[in-house]
Scaffold this motif. Structure first.
Motif, PDB file in Angstrom:
ATOM      1  N   LYS E 218      14.958  11.300   0.434  1.00  0.00           N
ATOM      2  CA  LYS E 218      13.717  10.540   0.358  1.00  0.00           C
ATOM      3  C   LYS E 218      13.966   9.144   0.916  1.00  0.00           C
ATOM      4  O   LYS E 218      15.108   8.721   1.066  1.00  0.00           O
ATOM      5  CB  LYS E 218      13.255  10.439  -1.103  1.00  0.00           C
ATOM      6  CG  LYS E 218      12.788  11.781  -1.664  1.00  0.00           C
ATOM      7  CD  LYS E 218      12.332  11.643  -3.109  1.00  0.00           C
ATOM      8  CE  LYS E 218      11.774  12.957  -3.611  1.00  0.00           C
ATOM      9  NZ  LYS E 218      10.600  13.443  -2.848  1.00  0.00           N
ATOM     10  N   THR E 219      12.883   8.440   1.233  1.00  0.00           N
ATOM     11  CA  THR E 219      13.030   7.093   1.766  1.00  0.00           C
ATOM     12  C   THR E 219      13.696   6.190   0.714  1.00  0.00           C
ATOM     13  O   THR E 219      13.295   6.179  -0.448  1.00  0.00           O
ATOM     14  CB  THR E 219      11.644   6.529   2.140  1.00  0.00           C
ATOM     15  OG1 THR E 219      11.066   7.396   3.120  1.00  0.00           O
ATOM     16  CG2 THR E 219      11.757   5.131   2.701  1.00  0.00           C
ATOM     17  N   SER E 220      14.696   5.458   1.158  1.00  0.00           N
ATOM     18  CA  SER E 220      15.416   4.575   0.232  1.00  0.00           C
ATOM     19  C   SER E 220      14.490   3.473  -0.275  1.00  0.00           C
ATOM     20  O   SER E 220      13.759   2.854   0.503  1.00  0.00           O
ATOM     21  CB  SER E 220      16.607   3.942   0.950  1.00  0.00           C
ATOM     22  OG  SER E 220      17.309   3.105   0.066  1.00  0.00           O
ATOM     23  N   LYS E 221      14.556   3.227  -1.553  1.00  0.00           N
ATOM     24  CA  LYS E 221      13.676   2.199  -2.131  1.00  0.00           C
ATOM     25  C   LYS E 221      14.454   0.962  -2.544  1.00  0.00           C
ATOM     26  O   LYS E 221      13.925   0.103  -3.255  1.00  0.00           O
ATOM     27  CB  LYS E 221      12.949   2.792  -3.354  1.00  0.00           C
ATOM     28  CG  LYS E 221      11.921   3.869  -2.970  1.00  0.00           C
ATOM     29  CD  LYS E 221      10.686   3.259  -2.302  1.00  0.00           C
ATOM     30  CE  LYS E 221      10.378   3.891  -0.987  1.00  0.00           C
ATOM     31  NZ  LYS E 221       9.199   3.269  -0.341  1.00  0.00           N
ATOM     32  N   SER E 222      15.705   0.834  -2.095  1.00  0.00           N
ATOM     33  CA  SER E 222      16.500  -0.317  -2.561  1.00  0.00           C
ATOM     34  C   SER E 222      16.656  -1.409  -1.512  1.00  0.00           C
ATOM     35  O   SER E 222      17.379  -2.370  -1.753  1.00  0.00           O
ATOM     36  CB  SER E 222      17.865   0.175  -3.026  1.00  0.00           C
ATOM     37  OG  SER E 222      18.647   0.520  -1.912  1.00  0.00           O
ATOM     38  N   GLY E 223      16.022  -1.287  -0.357  1.00  0.00           N
ATOM     39  CA  GLY E 223      16.178  -2.314   0.675  1.00  0.00           C
ATOM     40  C   GLY E 223      14.828  -2.740   1.211  1.00  0.00           C
ATOM     41  O   GLY E 223      13.891  -3.013   0.455  1.00  0.00           O
ATOM     42  N   ALA E 224      14.728  -2.803   2.521  1.00  0.00           N
ATOM     43  CA  ALA E 224      13.496  -3.279   3.148  1.00  0.00           C
ATOM     44  C   ALA E 224      12.336  -2.307   2.966  1.00  0.00           C
ATOM     45  O   ALA E 224      11.186  -2.674   3.191  1.00  0.00           O
ATOM     46  CB  ALA E 224      13.740  -3.544   4.640  1.00  0.00           C
TER      47      ALA E 224
END
Lengths: 248, 248, 248, 248, 248, 248
Positions: E218-224
């Motif tokens: 899934k799309t990473s939610k910890s950065g931009a």
């Protein structure tokens, strides 16, 4: 505001033309001081001339700052001596290649630079990379000597026009930068003729220096542009010891 | 074979040390001619000194070639005046930063460059990019003045050692390049001490020039290194007009 | 000094020609040992041949170092197996593409590389980037098979000349690099014919190895070129286990 | 669909683990054929092992395609022999470093790659540049031998976890790529533990090959991946002549 | 698996064609949901249209995820709104330029991208750099309006074919990427005609999303790409406040 | 001269502060028109907010040009919608990140950019690359919300100061760029405090637009910034059809 414009070659007629272009481009309230060194080459065509223009150019920078210039433009498209001038001065110093690319880059996406001699292409390409335009500025030579632009009887102007037309087509570019201070008077006509913005570096340099001075910015003295360290200079350049030259 | 080694600053003791290192590094049959200009700064620390060293440096290049040198090394890690010297000369001319990186790049993968002053980091990083080492060479300053390396009572050597140790660790590098001609005598000891190749630019420069001369290669005259065009030079630099200086 | 020159293909006539060029380029006092593997492809034209040349090439590197070579040249313009050879050897190992670009880069500003087959253009462009020449070296193919250069009755030489002429014009370059070990004998004539430096990689490789050996430099063993770890090798390559091959 | 997964080292237990990971990652309807060469090194740790794994690896590619595989994954994070395999095969061939970066790049902005040995950092960094991730992927080594990951009694897993934690912090990254085929079974747990996507190359490689096969794409044969030219191969590699190996 | 395919312009006939291409390219078991926004421009030709397509596009992304899509494709070759969509969604989101380049890059070495209007060349070149293909993908315009591809009476197809032929020759490329979602139905025929792989982005996008979903990524939610912060949105876009739009 | 300054978020207090900074930075004779959209997000923190700010922002650009503005500044450090605004307008349009980097690049060698949220680092790094500063500008986040800068009771200012001090040390930089329009009032004090030039983008943007207008330069309409093509726009954005919005 006083803006020093240094033509780093010794040809006074070219200095006059550059000064005129600088004045035409300057804001109300800006005084343009156009000078050239009293030592060095009559024109700057390649690396050797560039190197030999430096002492005279730097002396003019020091004199100009001592004479209360607020900023300076180096009016040769090789941006000759730009780093050394910044190390020497506290005022902002801008090169005309740098200024023209910065301006063109804000109004267009791809830029054709058209200079005089083919031997200048490689040094200007190095500037294009340095200033971050490697992906969108392309350098071409019209193969005309710098001083032919001073000679109304030469066909330099028509050769330049042909080179611009060819560059716009080959580069699929949407702006032109004139790659020689001696072309400063041609920008407006060429822009009308080709239907794209045509940027002259002398004009752009003056306006960029005005912008920096207006922002209250001076050359940073905490990094590579730190004031030159005092030390012994000898021979014909003894007078260029940092202490001496900065004192004026 | 005669290899000219030009120390572009005017400090004769440093020229002597550089000459000694050059001789130690040279092949049997190579004559080293180590010189320094009679005009300009006593050391080169930053852009301003670099600019002012050029006329004297170029005069030595011209004199050397007239005196039948087969190739030249410019022995300052800023590779001061390299392009102008190549335009002036027919013989090959090599900079010591260029030579050291070329040599280190053939025996190692990541390179720590350790120079003297922090103001030299940015100019050397520009050279690293120019020579194509941006992805694998990292520049550090030991923060010691150039001429302190000449002074046996200074602690320059121990500060340099600490800087090398820190750079190797930070860069995860497998070779060191010494970033100042004044460090030419230290390479062998430092290599033994740190267990990695340590490259001195003066030595590398001499061997690279020998290689180019051995290959029969001369500086190309058909592009940006074309022979300077004859023109008027004025003032204190009148004697540097291309025709005059090339005649010797 | 003993310099090993490995032609990584198995064509002995090409090894002989390469050996001859290497000897002609070497310094007095250098012994050239020109060899080729006893296993692998008759010529290296593309990625597959390159991969299959590696075991034989590396065996020759190991044998050469065991036989007291001081340094080695890999004489294929793909710089086949260069990193593996460096990991295996303590002596310096140089590729001919790498050496030719390094030499050309010190005497010219823009470089035309002319190789044999079009399928080699992409791998050589990757080398051009790796060695830091992306901004100034351009790769072209003459579209001639490698071994046609061995055949005096082929028209390979005239096709190559036409390709060089076209490349110089298109690239606005001021030097040529010959992109195949099989062209080693042509450099001098082509340089005279085209009026620009023409660099042969075999010659350049020999001189660069001489320079590195002269500098006392060996391949760094503290990074990616660390000595291969001992481990089991099986099948037809059992004999290539690092312990076995390094013992020779 | 039949997807060939080649572990290029000769350690069957690692092949089994890789095959299991490949099967777990594959779509319904995909048959995974996991193989390893019968010749070459027991693990691939550095350039030398990589070079020696190529003949065996390429034989497996040829056998796999002859056996009607639709695509292939090379299951070593160095993407060993990728270009040679593509030249040899018509089916698509994907490397696990390439596949993992492509997948990570579509779900995250900055990527930490964590591999085994420090000697692998430089080769993987070269892949990162090749695949266009130089500006956003950072390579780290946990300093554990490849085969320690096969040994349940080693503390390889806890060392790897510490390296991942350190990399995420230093890189300010938002995804992790596991830099060794031997880590294929750890991705899911590590993703849960660290709260960021963790990409295993074997799984990514299988899915990327499925995608290419599903798109009807085959390796282009009109450029650098053109079918190897028929020629003589000699010695222990005589059987690898293109004609012979492609016939199977 | 449910894959949302968003055509970011409002032309339903183009959405239908894109949906058909997506379905043809999808795996058994994948449900394609092809939609277009109810607000914004009828086609996307340049930066302005692109900007104005974003609210409608993002609403479709939010609706799709609320409707249990597993992943999404943005079916405009400008990869319009890709970063914003990733910030909004948890599912993976892929652009068709990104997907097509990733696929082409695994089967070929040099890629010709052929798009519609010349004003799209510069934005697509920016994507080429972003995705890491600057060294091997070249962008060309056929100079046909996007919607002319929907008109069977236009000569768009023959103009496109001529542009592809010219690009393959000029770029020396071995694959083609079609630079517009409206060309999705042409890839197979063009590949047969030109004898090189021709990649359509819609098809590639579907298969890439399938791959990511299959990998459990899934799309990473910890950065931009962190979930948008709750805040007040006003005016015609009040309904787009992150809290509101994510709730669906 | 009339310079439009568009704060692309809807927070009027921030618009007021930006307008004040713009006025303080402008030349005598320049009228500053500071506006914000009536639709969209209250602050721009990340890609999603950025996308949703575009319609409102572009409407203000169109209104401003219809109202005889001579040039425009987009006063968000993400340079939100810069390309779309340039396509829409004939007047020059400048982003504050672009302007600040251009100014800082003329007075310093290495630049530390300090922004608010960590999610903005990646988008700003993309701008740094776009504008050609990848080799000398480094982006840091202070981890403070944009609107906390409006709140005198927050400790945003002291956190920002700590972040600047850390960045100068880590980057060895000689200038600072403030990475948020909401910091426009702090530049002068911070410059005095840290002893290096500190550049605010709003001020730089105003002066750069003045320079472009003074040079008579307008946005080029012959390339990617060509006037949007007339076409149907539907739904809530029907009023944004190019014909409609350009008519004002």
């Amino acid at each position: 505001m006083r803006v020093l414009v240094v033509n780093p070659n010794t040809t006074a007629s070219m200095t006059a033309k550059i000064g005129e272009a600088a004045r035409a481009a300057s804001s109300a309230g800006t005084e343009i001081i156009a000078v050239n060194p009293d030592m060095g080459p009559a024109s700057i065509e390649g690396y050797y001339d560039e190197a030999l223009s430096l002492p005279g150019l730097l002396k003019e920078i020091a004199k100009g700052e001592a004479g209360r210039a607020d900023g300076a433009v180096i009016a040769c498209f090789d941006d000759t001596g730009l780093d050394a001038a910044r190390a020497l001065a506290n005022m902002p110093v801008v090169g005309i290649c740098e200024a023209a690319l910065a301006a063109a880059g804000m109004i267009a996406t791809r830029i054709s630079v058209v200079t005089t001699l083919s031997r200048s292409v490689v040094p200007i390409e190095a500037l294009v990379r340095r200033y971050g335009f490697a992906e969108r500025a392309y350098v071409h030579a019209a193969d005309i000597p710098v001083l032919s632009l001073e000679d109304p009887k030469s066909d330099a102007s028509s050769i330049l026009r042909a080179a611009i037309a060819a560059a716009l087509k080959a580069d699929k570019s949407d702006a032109v930068v004139l790659g020689c201070a001696g072309m400063a008077d041609l920008a407006r006509d060429l822009s009308a003729e080709f239907g794209v913005p045509v940027v002259d570096g002398v004009s752009a340099g003056v306006r960029m220096v005005e912008a920096l001075v207006g922002l209250g910015l001076k050359t940073s003295k905490s990094g590579a542009y730190a004031t030159p360290l005092g030390k012994i200079y000898t021979g014909a350049l003894a007078g260029f010891a940092p202490d001496a030259i900065i004192r004026g």
